[in-house]
Design a protein around this motif. Structure first.
Motif, PDB file in Angstrom:
ATOM      1  N   SER A  99       0.962  -0.568 -10.290  1.00 15.73           N
ATOM      2  CA  SER A  99      -0.143  -2.162  -9.675  1.00 15.73           C
ATOM      3  C   SER A  99       1.418  -3.289  -9.419  1.00 15.73           C
ATOM      4  CB  SER A  99      -1.575  -2.460 -10.079  1.00 15.73           C
ATOM      5  OG  SER A  99      -1.935  -3.657  -9.258  1.00 15.73           O
ATOM      6  N   LEU A 120       5.995   2.031  -4.230  1.00 15.21           N
ATOM      7  CA  LEU A 120       4.891   2.298  -3.527  1.00 15.21           C
ATOM      8  C   LEU A 120       4.272   2.929  -2.890  1.00 15.21           C
ATOM      9  CD1 LEU A 120       5.081  -1.776  -1.717  1.00 15.21           C
ATOM     10  CD2 LEU A 120       3.519  -1.260  -4.104  1.00 15.21           C
ATOM     11  N   ASN A 121       5.048   3.673  -2.435  1.00 10.96           N
ATOM     12  CA  ASN A 121       4.270   4.883  -1.424  1.00 10.96           C
ATOM     13  C   ASN A 121       4.627   5.898  -2.820  1.00 10.96           C
ATOM     14  OD1 ASN A 121       4.519   3.988   1.182  1.00 10.96           O
ATOM     15  ND2 ASN A 121       6.781   4.524   1.232  1.00 10.96           N
ATOM     16  N   ARG A 168       0.855   5.459  -4.235  1.00  5.77           N
ATOM     17  CA  ARG A 168      -0.203   5.339  -3.931  1.00  5.77           C
ATOM     18  C   ARG A 168      -1.305   6.229  -4.198  1.00  5.77           C
ATOM     19  NH1 ARG A 168       1.980   4.240   1.218  1.00  5.77           N
ATOM     20  NH2 ARG A 168       2.093   2.458   0.498  1.00  5.77           N
ATOM     21  N   TYR A 222      -2.784   5.438  -7.429  1.00  3.33           N
ATOM     22  CA  TYR A 222      -3.886   4.343  -7.839  1.00  3.33           C
ATOM     23  C   TYR A 222      -5.321   5.142  -6.591  1.00  3.33           C
ATOM     24  CZ  TYR A 222      -4.724  -0.062  -7.353  1.00  3.33           C
ATOM     25  OH  TYR A 222      -5.694  -1.576  -6.722  1.00  3.33           O
TER      26      TYR A 222
END
Length: 754
Positions: free
Chosen positions: A142, A108-109, A112, A115
């Protein structure tokens, strides 16, 4: 280069956390002993690292944290800036059931920044990220819906960002679907970016045919964008035909329904003309084209809310305006062509041909040049002339749209209304090939299809259906109610007038109650009008007047034997009217009295001021004879006339309002007596106020004329301001009362028969 690297690696593969587990996590027998400081650091890292994706349940959180801490062999390393190829998925998560719960905080990091860059349209940071990791072009960034960077950019309407990404993506990459099955074209179509959609289709023409998990084409999503250009583009390139009956794909009726609901009737007409069986096709709710149109009264002229100027423009013949614009464009094109061909004329007038002698000249006749179009290269090209003519027409239409926006609005509305009527005609023509019982089944099931057009007052649908199927007038469109009775109950005067055009005998027979039914037209007319028709008239008194007018008009078209018939609870139609309108009559009485009290107070003040002004004329009187000093001035004459007119008008207004306050307020009084008194009172009050202002201006002119000769100009401008405000506030009510009281009847007269 970025595209080649992304294609060679095939995108970011789902990381296998088990590989890290084999190196970092092991069996208990091989675990080295950790110090208390190392354990504390591991606890802190677990809590901060797992808080991104763990559920908020505290018991699960601490259970999961302690479970992982017990299997640690070495302290956790800091997050690596490299792409999480091997440790991006948490396959050993006891709470992970798939989807977004299998994403680790490290993954996720990592994605990010990309995104957020796609979300903001920050191409600079996104480009540097992609250059560092080319696999990010096709990677899932995502966790919630498995979207790539181009999906995220399209969802956020970053069209420039999407166009730049297309330079690095292959045709197969832009066809990737997210968890809902949507491609990037679905989101672009819903966003309404025509240029981006064309770029996508140009790169991968199969995108327009791809459907999501709900079997929805990008064409359907484009209708939600309300961009007509986008809908037309995808309608022309999307293949919706089928080799089997009814020769179109099963989802096309749903697309047609959304086109009709959105008002794109010209595009809907294009599909119906292309696939005639679509006129009777049903969607998933078992509804067809005619029923969708019946639910939209605003898509027809009879249900439109055009203003006075718009109605005047609508009545103008557009072909005359278009012919005028065509003539202007042709004249401009002719003069431009003459200038453009001047050079060719000079060359062709004298042509030198060397045959035998090198100095032989041949003179070309000017008439031959003008008669021969081959000497006019610019005029010879029809495509060039057509393009220039179309350009001039477009410019003129755009100029007219900017100068008079109502023209374009009414033009688009007229196109929508005419296409809607044409759609109804296509349905009727398709029904002509069916048998009688099939036609009646279509109109009566699952409910009578004429119910909505009659209650909504869609005259175009009712008229077209009665022209094609005249026998429908004898059938009920609502339980125990035929077309005429429903129109009277819902106060649709256009439908009543249309039935009256057929025949007086038919009209009166339709008004009569059936033997087994208690519904007569006059009793239905005695009921209170529906709210959407009742509140179209302002003021409870005017609403009561309108209801009385309806009842009187229905009484005229009813048979004499049915006017005093007792049906509902042994009540006549007049009894039903008094009972249903009792509360409205009380509200009308209160409204009339409040209006009369307010206006009577103003009339009293005006009468008092103007009466006193007669005995205190400006400039005073002559002491010898008592004659006013400024008697021979024109301004003084204006003062006297306006003062007398204002006084008499205010007294007339005062008497009318007093008569309204002392009226008996019977039901019949709301038809003519009370509205006429209010009209006279308000009209007299308007005259009194205007006369008082004129008298005031004349007085100031007399007093100040010796110093300022043009003093009446600014005084008149300032004095007209309160008069204008009063007229703007009260004139609409006054005009409406005059129209309803002295205007034309609600129903048209009986047709003349020779």
């Amino acid at each position: 280069m970025l595209q080649q690297q992304a294609e060679s690696t095939g995108g970011v593969q789902p990381p296998n956390h088990g590989k890290n587990m084999s190196s970092n996590l092991g069996e208990t027998s091989h675990q080295p002993q950790l110090s208390e400081a190392q354990i504390a650091v591991a606890d802190f890292y677990l809590i901060s690292h797992l808080s991104h994706f763990l559920l908020p349940d505290s018991s699960r959180f601490f259970y999961f944290a302690s479970h992982l801490k017990s299997s640690i062999t070495t302290p956790f390393p800091p997050p690596s800036p490299a792409p999480p190829e091997a440790s991006g998925w948490d396959s050993d998560n006891p709470l992970a059931g798939g989807g977004e719960r299998r994403w680790t905080g490290e993954r996720l990091n990592y994605y990010r920044p990309l995104y957020l860059a796609a979300q903001r349209g920050d191409w600079k940071n996104a480009k540097s990220f992609i250059e560092h990791d080319p696999n990010a072009l096709t990677a899932t960034i995502s966790p919630s819906n498995s979207q790539t960077v181009v999906h995220v950019a399209a969802l956020c309407c970053q069209w420039g960002f999407v166009l730049k990404l297309l330079e690095f993506l292959s045709p197969e990459s832009i066809a990737v679907q997210d968890s809902t099955g949507c491609t990037v074209l679905h989101y672009v179509a819903q966003g309404g970016s025509l240029m981006t959609a064309k770029s996508l289709v140009q790169k991968n023409s199969f995108l327009s045919q791809m459907v999501n998990n709900q079997q929805e084409l990008p064409l359907l999503h484009s209708i939600w964008s309300e961009s007509k250009e986008m809908v037309w583009y995808l309608s022309l390139i999307t293949r919706v035909d089928s080799p089997t009956f009814p020769f179109f794909i099963p989802t096309l009726p749903r697309i047609l329904r959304h086109l009709v609901k959105s008002g794109f009737h010209d595009i809907a007409l294009y599909f119906v003309q292309r696939y005639p069986n679509l006129a009777l096709a049903e969607d998933e709710y078992k509804h067809s084209l005619l029923r969708w149109l019946a639910y939209e009264p605003a898509h027809f002229v009879s249900g439109s809310n055009l203003g006075f100027i718009e109605r005047w423009i609508y009545k103008c013949k557009y072909h005359v305006l278009e012919q005028l614009i065509n003539q202007i464009c042709i004249c401009l094109l002719f003069y431009i062509a003459k200038v453009f061909n001047a050079f060719f004329l000079l060359v062709q007038v004298v042509r030198v041909e060397i045959k035998n002698a090198p100095t032989q000249l041949e003179v070309i006749n000017m008439r031959d040049i003008l008669e021969n179009t081959q000497h006019f290269p610019a005029l010879q090209s029809r495509s060039f002339a057509t393009r220039v003519l179309r350009l001039f027409k477009t410019l003129l239409w755009k100029a007219s749209a900017q100068l008079a926006p109502s023209i374009k609005m009414v033009r688009d509305a007229k196109l929508k209304y005419e296409c809607a009527v044409e759609l109804v005609n296509h349905v009727c023509m398709k029904l002509h090939s069916m048998r009688y019982h099939q036609i009646m089944y279509f109109f009566q099931n699952p409910e009578p299809i004429l119910g909505n057009p009659v209650t909504g007052g869609i005259e175009e649908i009712v008229r077209t259906l009665l022209q094609h199927f005249p026998y429908l007038i004898d059938y009920d469109v609502l339980p125990e109610r035929n077309i005429l009775k429903v129109a009277i109950e819902c106060r649709q005067e256009k439908i009543v007038n249309m039935v009256k055009e057929i025949s007086p005998i038919t009209t009166k027979n339709l008004c009569s109650p059936l033997p087994d039914s208690g519904n007569s037209a006059l009793h239905l007319g005695g009921k209170l009008a529906p709210p959407f028709k009742l509140f179209s008239v302002s003021g409870a008194a005017l609403q009561m007047q309108r209801e009385l007018q309806w009842f009187k008009e229905v009484e005229k078209i009813t048979l004499p034997a049915d006017r005093d018939r007792k049906i509902f609870d042994n009540e006549t139609a007049k009894d039903v009217f008094r009972k249903e309108h009792k509360e409205l009559a009380e509200q009308g009485e209160k409204w009339m009295k409040d209006t009369a009290n307010s206006c009577m107070l103003v009339s009293t003040l005006i009468a008092t001021v103007l009466f006193a002004a007669v005995f205190t004329v400006p400039g005073g009187n002559n002491n010898d004879k008592g004659i006013p000093i400024f008697l021979r001035m024109n301004a003084f004459t204006i003062f006297i006339i306006s003062d007398a007119l204002g006084l008499f008008s205010s007294l007339t207004s005062l008497l009318m309002f007093l008569a309204i306050l002392t009226a008996r307020y019977g039901v019949e009084d709301f038809l003519e007596s009370l509205p006429k008194k209010l009209i006279i009172g308000l009209g007299s009050l308007f005259v009194a106020i205007a006369a008082m202002i004129i008298a005031f201006v004349a007085t100031l002119t007399i007093v100040l004329s010796e110093r300022w000769h043009l003093v009446f100009v600014p005084i008149t401008l300032v004095a007209s301001f309160p008069v204008a405000i009063f007229v703007m506030l009260q004139l609409p009510l006054f005009v409406q009362m005059v129209q309803t009281t002295y205007g034309a009847s609600i129903f048209c007269p009986w047709p003349s028969r020779v």
